[in-house]
Scaffold this motif. Sequence first.
Motif, PDB file in Angstrom:
ATOM      1  N   ALA A  79      60.466  -3.897  -0.365  1.00 19.79           N
ATOM      2  CA  ALA A  79      61.128  -3.061  -1.349  1.00 19.79           C
ATOM      3  C   ALA A  79      62.335  -3.825  -1.883  1.00 19.79           C
ATOM      4  O   ALA A  79      62.856  -4.729  -1.230  1.00 19.79           O
ATOM      5  N   SER A 113      60.129   0.679  -4.315  1.00 17.90           N
ATOM      6  CA  SER A 113      59.295   0.291  -3.188  1.00 17.90           C
ATOM      7  C   SER A 113      58.221  -0.695  -3.648  1.00 17.90           C
ATOM      8  O   SER A 113      58.048  -0.930  -4.861  1.00 17.90           O
ATOM      9  N   VAL A 143      62.543   3.386  -0.177  1.00 11.38           N
ATOM     10  CA  VAL A 143      63.625   2.944  -1.046  1.00 11.38           C
ATOM     11  C   VAL A 143      64.927   3.353  -0.372  1.00 11.38           C
ATOM     12  O   VAL A 143      65.367   4.503  -0.484  1.00 11.38           O
TER      13      VAL A 143
END
Length: 122
Positions: A31, A50, A102
């Motif tokens: 990510a 991501s 994330v």
Amino acid sequence: QVQLVESGGGLVQAGGSLRLSCGASGLSRYAMGWFRQAPGKEREFVAGISWSGNTNYADAVKGRFTISRDNAKSSVYLQMNTLKPEDTAVYYCAADPRSFRVAVTARNYDYWGQGTQVTVSS
């Protein structure tokens, strides 16, 4: 060896746009995030994406900034529109090998670029 290299910073007038790029090498699935740090302030999360393309944004940039990635080119981008003087900062890209998430805190990112200056004049 992991390397992240940002580009695209510069000086722009308020209301203008800039596009930041970050090229990554030495990583597989990961990510990516963009952070920024203004003088005298802590580093703050701006946007993240991501591996599969899920995104997250700080409230301060929602609707103005867009993060995207091109996995074939090992690159991530930050399109910044309607820039404001308070967006002035050094912008850093960062990589998180936990590719599915994330993260919004800097400590979750293992690798960092050298930063690129963004200055927005009023």
